[in-house]
Design a protein around this motif. Structure first.
Motif: not given
Length: 97
Positions: A55-59
């Motif tokens: 998801e956006y903002g996760r790495y």
């Protein structure tokens, strides 16, 4: 400009690589969802960062150190899944200095 996912470009822009003495190491040019970040003075000491399926903002990340003379000779010294940008920055600072 690199042919990478916009989220990778945003991450790199936010990290201020040059000020920190880091650089982009792109052993995965065909992978638009991954990039390597290394210490400029030691380009084989790197953190591989991926966003595929996140998801956006996760790495996701993997910390790597050289283990032999070839570029492909490395050992993973740490991994993380689905970390935030702040958590990733802490890992980068610890591993790359």
């Amino acid at each position: 400009m690199m042919a990478k996912d916009d989220r990778i470009i945003e991450l790199l822009d936010s990290l201020d690589l040059q000020r920190r003495g880091w650089l982009v190491v792109d052993h995965w040019e065909a992978d638009t969802c991954a990039i390597g970040i290394a210490r400029a003075s030691e380009p084989r000491r790197l953190v591989y960062v991926g966003i595929f399926g996140k998801e956006y903002g996760r790495y996701d990340y993997e910390c790597e150190l050289p283990s032999g003379p070839a570029v492909t000779d490395y050992v993973a010294t740490g991994r993380g899944d689905g970390v935030t940008c702040d958590e990733l920055l802490e890992v980068l600072m610890k591993h790359l200095g």
